[in-house]
Design a protein around this motif. Sequence first.
Motif, short mmCIF file in Angstrom:
data_model
loop_
_atom_site.label_atom_id
_atom_site.label_comp_id
_atom_site.label_asym_id
_atom_site.label_seq_id
_atom_site.Cartn_x
_atom_site.Cartn_y
_atom_site.Cartn_z
N LYS A 72 -64.32 19.43 6.85
CA LYS A 72 -64.10 19.23 8.27
C LYS A 72 -64.92 18.03 8.73
CE LYS A 72 -64.10 22.75 11.22
NZ LYS A 72 -64.57 23.82 12.12
N TYR A 73 -64.32 17.25 9.63
CA TYR A 73 -64.99 16.13 10.28
C TYR A 73 -65.04 16.44 11.77
CZ TYR A 73 -63.41 13.53 6.12
OH TYR A 73 -63.15 13.11 4.84
N ILE A 74 -66.20 16.21 12.39
CA ILE A 74 -66.30 16.35 13.84
C ILE A 74 -66.89 15.05 14.38
CG2 ILE A 74 -67.31 17.62 15.76
CD1 ILE A 74 -67.45 20.07 13.93
N ALA A 75 -66.07 14.30 15.12
CA ALA A 75 -66.49 13.03 15.70
C ALA A 75 -66.70 13.24 17.19
CB ALA A 75 -65.43 11.97 15.46
N THR A 76 -67.81 12.72 17.70
CA THR A 76 -68.11 12.85 19.12
C THR A 76 -68.60 11.52 19.68
OG1 THR A 76 -70.32 13.68 18.57
CG2 THR A 76 -68.65 15.32 19.08
N GLY A 77 -68.42 11.35 20.97
CA GLY A 77 -68.91 10.15 21.66
C GLY A 77 -68.03 8.94 21.46
N SER A 78 -67.29 8.56 22.48
CA SER A 78 -66.43 7.37 22.46
C SER A 78 -65.55 7.32 21.21
CB SER A 78 -67.27 6.10 22.55
OG SER A 78 -68.06 6.10 23.70
N VAL A 79 -64.84 8.39 20.94
CA VAL A 79 -64.02 8.49 19.73
C VAL A 79 -62.71 7.73 19.93
CG1 VAL A 79 -62.94 10.04 18.07
CG2 VAL A 79 -65.01 10.77 19.26
N GLU A 80 -62.40 6.86 18.97
CA GLU A 80 -61.12 6.15 18.91
C GLU A 80 -60.59 6.30 17.50
OE1 GLU A 80 -61.59 2.08 20.03
OE2 GLU A 80 -62.53 2.58 21.96
N PHE A 81 -59.26 6.36 17.36
CA PHE A 81 -58.71 6.55 16.03
C PHE A 81 -57.32 5.94 15.90
CE2 PHE A 81 -57.70 10.15 18.67
CZ PHE A 81 -56.34 10.31 18.48
N LYS A 82 -56.93 5.71 14.65
CA LYS A 82 -55.58 5.33 14.27
C LYS A 82 -55.24 6.19 13.08
CE LYS A 82 -56.08 0.51 15.63
NZ LYS A 82 -56.06 -0.89 15.18
N ILE A 83 -54.10 6.91 13.16
CA ILE A 83 -53.69 7.76 12.05
C ILE A 83 -52.20 7.59 11.78
CG2 ILE A 83 -55.50 9.48 12.32
CD1 ILE A 83 -53.52 11.23 13.80
N LYS A 84 -51.82 7.91 10.56
CA LYS A 84 -50.42 7.85 10.17
C LYS A 84 -50.01 9.19 9.60
CE LYS A 84 -50.33 2.95 9.35
NZ LYS A 84 -49.42 2.35 10.25
N THR A 85 -48.86 9.70 10.04
CA THR A 85 -48.28 10.90 9.47
C THR A 85 -47.18 10.46 8.52
OG1 THR A 85 -46.66 11.14 11.24
CG2 THR A 85 -48.80 12.24 11.56
N ALA A 86 -46.38 11.37 8.09
CA ALA A 86 -45.31 11.04 7.15
C ALA A 86 -44.41 9.92 7.67
CB ALA A 86 -44.48 12.28 6.85
N ASP A 87 -44.06 9.96 8.95
CA ASP A 87 -43.15 8.95 9.48
C ASP A 87 -43.55 8.37 10.83
OD1 ASP A 87 -42.73 11.31 10.81
OD2 ASP A 87 -40.56 11.16 10.85
N LYS A 88 -44.79 8.62 11.27
CA LYS A 88 -45.23 8.14 12.57
C LYS A 88 -46.63 7.55 12.49
CE LYS A 88 -42.38 11.31 15.15
NZ LYS A 88 -42.27 12.23 16.24
N SER A 89 -46.92 6.68 13.45
CA SER A 89 -48.25 6.08 13.58
C SER A 89 -48.78 6.39 14.97
CB SER A 89 -48.19 4.57 13.39
OG SER A 89 -47.76 4.25 12.10
N TYR A 90 -50.05 6.76 15.04
CA TYR A 90 -50.68 7.11 16.30
C TYR A 90 -51.95 6.31 16.51
CZ TYR A 90 -47.84 11.40 16.10
OH TYR A 90 -46.81 12.28 16.04
N GLU A 91 -52.27 6.05 17.78
CA GLU A 91 -53.57 5.54 18.21
C GLU A 91 -54.02 6.49 19.29
OE1 GLU A 91 -53.06 1.67 19.94
OE2 GLU A 91 -52.98 0.70 17.99
N GLY A 92 -55.33 6.67 19.40
CA GLY A 92 -55.79 7.55 20.46
C GLY A 92 -57.28 7.49 20.66
#
Length: 173
Positions: A72-92
């Motif tokens: 498990k990863y727990i990120a806190t404080g001004s968290v930004e991310f980019k992830i890819k699933t099987a067929d989609k890309s997300y930013e958040g």
Amino acid sequence: MRIFLIFSIFCSFLFSEKLIIDANKFEAYDEKNLSIFTGNVKMVKAKDELKSDRLDVYLSKKSAKTKREPLKYIATGSVEFKIKTADKSYEGKGDKVVYEPKKMKYVITGNGFLKEINEDKRLFGDIIIIDQITGEAKVSGTANKPVRFIIDIADNKKEDTTPKKDNEKEKSK
């Protein structure tokens, strides 16, 4: 001074992909199976990226037969991310992001924002859940701050409003 950390113990994680974590500070607690990274944290695994002020990484127990792996990863404080699933890309982004690699599931809590890049969909909510296996996203809001969904919709009936040149105007008459 910035500490650069590459953990070879994580190399066996998820199809031998490398996990790279950069941070200003690192602490390890073997008895708790916990590693803590603080200050300008940047994590990269394959095509996924995460930035935060703090990242807690919970590891499997030590064993002579198997390598330790993140549970498990727990990120806190001004968290930004980019992830890819099987067929989609997300930013958040959000106040807190929890990722469970075995379930391939992200949970964004507090001031959550998620943009599905392929179709330019944007979600805002208090809790956002992303399942990388199914590609599903679920969002919850509060009474004071409801879920907001924004998508650009093509309007097929829209007239061409670009100005025509003088010679084009005469041809259309």
